[in-house]
Design an enzyme around this catalytic site. Sequence first.
Site, PDB file in Angstrom:
ATOM      1  N   GLU A  28      31.486 -89.860 -63.562  1.00  0.00           N
ATOM      2  CA  GLU A  28      31.266 -91.053 -64.364  1.00  0.00           C
ATOM      3  C   GLU A  28      30.891 -90.668 -65.800  1.00  0.00           C
ATOM      4  OE1 GLU A  28      28.354 -93.458 -62.272  1.00  0.00           O
ATOM      5  OE2 GLU A  28      29.071 -92.701 -60.346  1.00  0.00           O
ATOM      6  N   GLU A  85      28.810-103.003 -65.957  1.00  0.00           N
ATOM      7  CA  GLU A  85      27.902-103.321 -64.861  1.00  0.00           C
ATOM      8  C   GLU A  85      26.516-103.610 -65.419  1.00  0.00           C
ATOM      9  OE1 GLU A  85      25.803-101.227 -60.939  1.00  0.00           O
ATOM     10  OE2 GLU A  85      27.166-100.093 -62.226  1.00  0.00           O
TER      11      GLU A  85
END
Length: 451
Positions: free
Chosen positions: A254, A365
């Site tokens: 990520e 998010e």
Amino acid sequence: MIWCCLDHRRRQRECTQQVQRVMLEETRNISYLKMASTCFKISPIISAFVFFLFFVSFVCPVQSVKFNYTNQKLRPGDESKKLKFIRDHLMKINKPSVKTFQSPDGDIIDCVLSHKQPAFDHPQLKGQKPLDPPERPKGYISKTDIFEENFQLWSNSNEYCPEGTVPIRRTSEEDVLRASSIRRFGRKIKRPIRRDSSSNGHEHAVGYVSGDEYYGAKASINVWAPRVANQYEFSLSQLWVIAGSFGDDLNTIEAGWQVSPEIYGDSYPRFFTYWTSDAYQATGCYNLLCSGFVQTNNKIAIGAAISPTSGYNGGQFDISLLVWKDPKHGNWWLEFGNGILVGYWPSFLFTHLRDKASMVQFGGEIVNSRSSTGSHTSTQMGSGHFAGEGFGKASYFRNLQVVDWDNSLIPLSNLRVLADHPNCYDIQGGINRVWGNYFYYGGPGKNPKCP
């Protein structure tokens, strides 16, 4: 970029900086026209496969603080043991530096010899040195003729790290004390896998591809400074390279930017990385807070604040990220900006990603901790405005690409978009000749349609 701070916050920063300067002396040696587009509609039916993924790969990195200065009620003996544990841990991750300086935002930056960085504490890397850069994927457009860019606040200090060293943001006792668990400092919090997307407070607006073999991903990500309602919440925008069964053997790589008051102690958007090979249970960490990611660049500090940021109806700033698997050695490399190689994740860190990825995701998010009244958080995603507002107002991802089996960068096919709480945060995708595959996303959180 304009930062508005209360006077008490300024005084608190000055106090913290004074403490950091003292710590610096004690530990010096050990230590970025509106566009015509055709937009996809959000899919009304999301398969169990995708839901299963979300609640493993999107695990909350911030939880309620147990070891906060204002909350802890420990006996003197327990307090002493805890502080000793913290200081011993800091000795492991804050490596001796050949040069140290302070960023304008208060960060302490240590210039650590490349082969002495935390990655080389790993048993399989001990005694080694960082690898030479690999070839870029086919189809990569070199931008070496473009002027060198400054992406981070610390680079405005007119200081630099010498060749042969890497800049590392120093971790302080205060950083560790803000964490929900000292032993899990620098790691995402492990949570049970759930299919109900409203059950754990995580809300997403993402584009994703699956069903093929992927050897990397590339995107340009619009950078903002979204408002985060409290210390226990965060807002991030990133890409995920994913493999595994979405159970205990999930592998992820990520990278992106995040605002996390708990991790960093402020509201700056910061460049970050993360990895795990067991669904966030025992492996992996943020940035360089464990042995894993090998940094090779002396101009980028992972975890440091990004500057400038985009403004509503103003200048827009984005960063480019490329993650790809080197066919020769099998390691996963990270590029930030125009051709700046940051470093790599060694292939041996992973199980499934040692071979290839089975899904790539891009997007935003937030975590919604909900207030005592039960109302939705006002934490913003992206710019804090809905996708329909378009360029200059909504946040975006553009030029989405993946790396195929032949180490070639190719456009996405069958991009799907998902917003699991579209009244709070939404997403609209499209494609055109300039931006290729792209999407706008984000939102304000609490509003009349999202009470």
